[in-house]
Design a protein around this motif. Structure first.
Motif, PDB file in Angstrom:
ATOM      1  N   TYR A 255      -3.029   0.620  -3.883  1.00 50.52           N
ATOM      2  CA  TYR A 255      -2.727  -0.626  -3.204  1.00 50.52           C
ATOM      3  C   TYR A 255      -2.603  -1.746  -4.231  1.00 50.52           C
ATOM      4  O   TYR A 255      -3.133  -1.647  -5.338  1.00 50.52           O
TER       5      TYR A 255
ATOM      6  N   LEU B 264      -5.063   6.725   1.670  1.00 43.66           N
ATOM      7  CA  LEU B 264      -4.617   5.684   0.762  1.00 43.66           C
ATOM      8  C   LEU B 264      -4.529   6.191  -0.670  1.00 43.66           C
ATOM      9  O   LEU B 264      -5.505   6.718  -1.215  1.00 43.66           O
TER      10      LEU B 264
ATOM     11  N   ARG C 290      -4.480 -10.616   1.160  1.00 42.63           N
ATOM     12  CA  ARG C 290      -5.591  -9.717   0.822  1.00 42.63           C
ATOM     13  C   ARG C 290      -6.411  -9.419   2.083  1.00 42.63           C
ATOM     14  O   ARG C 290      -6.911 -10.336   2.729  1.00 42.63           O
ATOM     15  N   GLY C 291      -6.495  -8.174   2.404  1.00 39.74           N
ATOM     16  CA  GLY C 291      -7.263  -7.768   3.571  1.00 39.74           C
ATOM     17  C   GLY C 291      -6.596  -8.053   4.891  1.00 39.74           C
ATOM     18  O   GLY C 291      -7.185  -7.829   5.948  1.00 39.74           O
TER      19      GLY C 291
ATOM     20  N   TYR D 100       0.844  -1.196   0.000  1.00 39.16           N
ATOM     21  CA  TYR D 100       0.000   0.000   0.000  1.00 39.16           C
ATOM     22  C   TYR D 100       0.880   1.248   0.000  1.00 39.16           C
ATOM     23  O   TYR D 100       1.980   1.247   0.544  1.00 39.16           O
TER      24      TYR D 100
ATOM     25  N   GLN E 133      -2.677  -6.136  -4.313  1.00 40.53           N
ATOM     26  CA  GLN E 133      -2.869  -7.382  -3.576  1.00 40.53           C
ATOM     27  C   GLN E 133      -1.999  -8.508  -4.120  1.00 40.53           C
ATOM     28  O   GLN E 133      -1.796  -9.535  -3.465  1.00 40.53           O
TER      29      GLN E 133
ATOM     30  N   GLN F 229      -4.409  -7.952   8.237  1.00 44.04           N
ATOM     31  CA  GLN F 229      -3.995  -6.914   9.190  1.00 44.04           C
ATOM     32  C   GLN F 229      -3.091  -7.570  10.220  1.00 44.04           C
ATOM     33  O   GLN F 229      -3.269  -8.741  10.535  1.00 44.04           O
ATOM     34  N   PRO F 230      -2.158  -6.853  10.868  1.00 36.10           N
ATOM     35  CA  PRO F 230      -1.989  -5.424  10.633  1.00 36.10           C
ATOM     36  C   PRO F 230      -1.109  -5.145   9.425  1.00 36.10           C
ATOM     37  O   PRO F 230      -0.387  -6.014   8.954  1.00 36.10           O
ATOM     38  N   GLN F 231      -1.172  -3.932   8.965  1.00 40.28           N
ATOM     39  CA  GLN F 231      -0.249  -3.476   7.960  1.00 40.28           C
ATOM     40  C   GLN F 231       1.014  -2.991   8.666  1.00 40.28           C
ATOM     41  O   GLN F 231       0.949  -2.364   9.713  1.00 40.28           O
ATOM     42  N   HIS F 232       2.156  -3.295   8.054  1.00 39.24           N
ATOM     43  CA  HIS F 232       3.440  -2.873   8.588  1.00 39.24           C
ATOM     44  C   HIS F 232       3.983  -1.772   7.690  1.00 39.24           C
ATOM     45  O   HIS F 232       3.915  -1.876   6.462  1.00 39.24           O
ATOM     46  N   PHE F 233       4.536  -0.740   8.309  1.00 36.80           N
ATOM     47  CA  PHE F 233       4.933   0.444   7.569  1.00 36.80           C
ATOM     48  C   PHE F 233       6.444   0.605   7.482  1.00 36.80           C
ATOM     49  O   PHE F 233       7.193   0.192   8.375  1.00 36.80           O
ATOM     50  N   GLY F 234       6.875   1.236   6.383  1.00 42.21           N
ATOM     51  CA  GLY F 234       8.240   1.705   6.283  1.00 42.21           C
ATOM     52  C   GLY F 234       8.397   3.033   7.009  1.00 42.21           C
ATOM     53  O   GLY F 234       7.436   3.541   7.603  1.00 42.21           O
TER      54      GLY F 234
END
Lengths: 114, 113
Positions: B48, B45, B97-98, B33, B50, B100-105
């Motif tokens: 994204y 957003l 797909r879908g 994403y 998938q 969680q959680p999303q991990h961020f840079g």
């Protein structure tokens, strides 16, 4: 249209006391909620989450409460530590979105004083 | 150590230029994403993806483009059509797909000269 709102831009707490961060949402399709912590110039770090089938989830010093009827969730940090000072974002996701889109609140700046 | 690497950390662009932000992950995540953060606002957003070779527009895709040729990489191009590109850009990934959680840079801060 802000579907996830954090109405307190900032919160100041004494070390050792409880920090309570609040979040409200409007979309009844949201069924999964997350809290992220963010330091300046860094990406958000996942803290804790809760599914809509629960009303409480605990992980160490962090507890998230969900009140579905009020469309409200809160993050409790006990005891608060100076290292907890950061921006906290709540985020929500809905089962109706197949791609797991997160909708974020504006964030609350938490300052924990020694 | 698995994670998400965004580069560069700071980027400057002249008006009218396209610029590409890099995002690489070694978490073996399927989904990736791109978000934008403006002062006092939450993350919004942009795009994204998938799966490799597939991507979808998010809420604020105008003026941006992406590609997903490899599972590990999801570069974002900020085109000259983006009227207000100065912002903090964050890339994230999740397992499926879908998921969680999303991990961020750690983000890229883009500024216009």
């Amino acid at each position: 249209d802000q579907q996830v709102k954090q109405n307190s831009p900032s919160l100041s707490v004494q070390e050792g006391r409880i920090s309570i961060l609040n979040c409200d949402y409007t979309n009844s399709m949201f069924d999964y909620f997350l809290w992220y912590k963010k330091y300046p110039a860094e990406g958000p770090t996942f803290l804790i989450s809760i599914s809509s089938i629960k009303d409480k989830n605990e992980d160490g010093r962090f507890t998230v409460f969900l009140n579905k009827s009020a469309k409200h969730l809160s993050l409790h940090i006990v005891p608060s530590q100076p290292g907890d000072s950061a921006v906290y974002f709540c985020a929500a996701s809905g089962s109706g979105t197949s791609y797991g889109k997160l909708t974020f609140g504006q964030g609350t700046i938490l300052t924990v004083h020694p | 150590d698995g994670g998400i690497t965004q580069s560069p950390k700071y980027l400057f662009r002249k008006e009218g230029q396209n610029v590409t932000l890099s995002c690489e992950q070694n978490l073996n995540h399927d989904a990736m994403y791109w978000y934008r953060q403006d002062p006092g606002q939450g993350l919004r957003l942009i795009y994204y993806s998938q799966i490799v070779n597939d991507f979808q527009k998010g809420d604020i895709a105008e003026g941006y483009s992406v590609s997903r040729e490899k599972k590990e990489s999801f570069p974002l191009t900020v085109t000259s059509a983006q009227k207000n590109p100065t912002a903090f850009y964050l890339c994230a990934s999740s397992r499926a797909r879908g998921g969680q959680p999303q991990h961020f840079g750690d983000g890229t801060r883009l500024s216009i000269l």
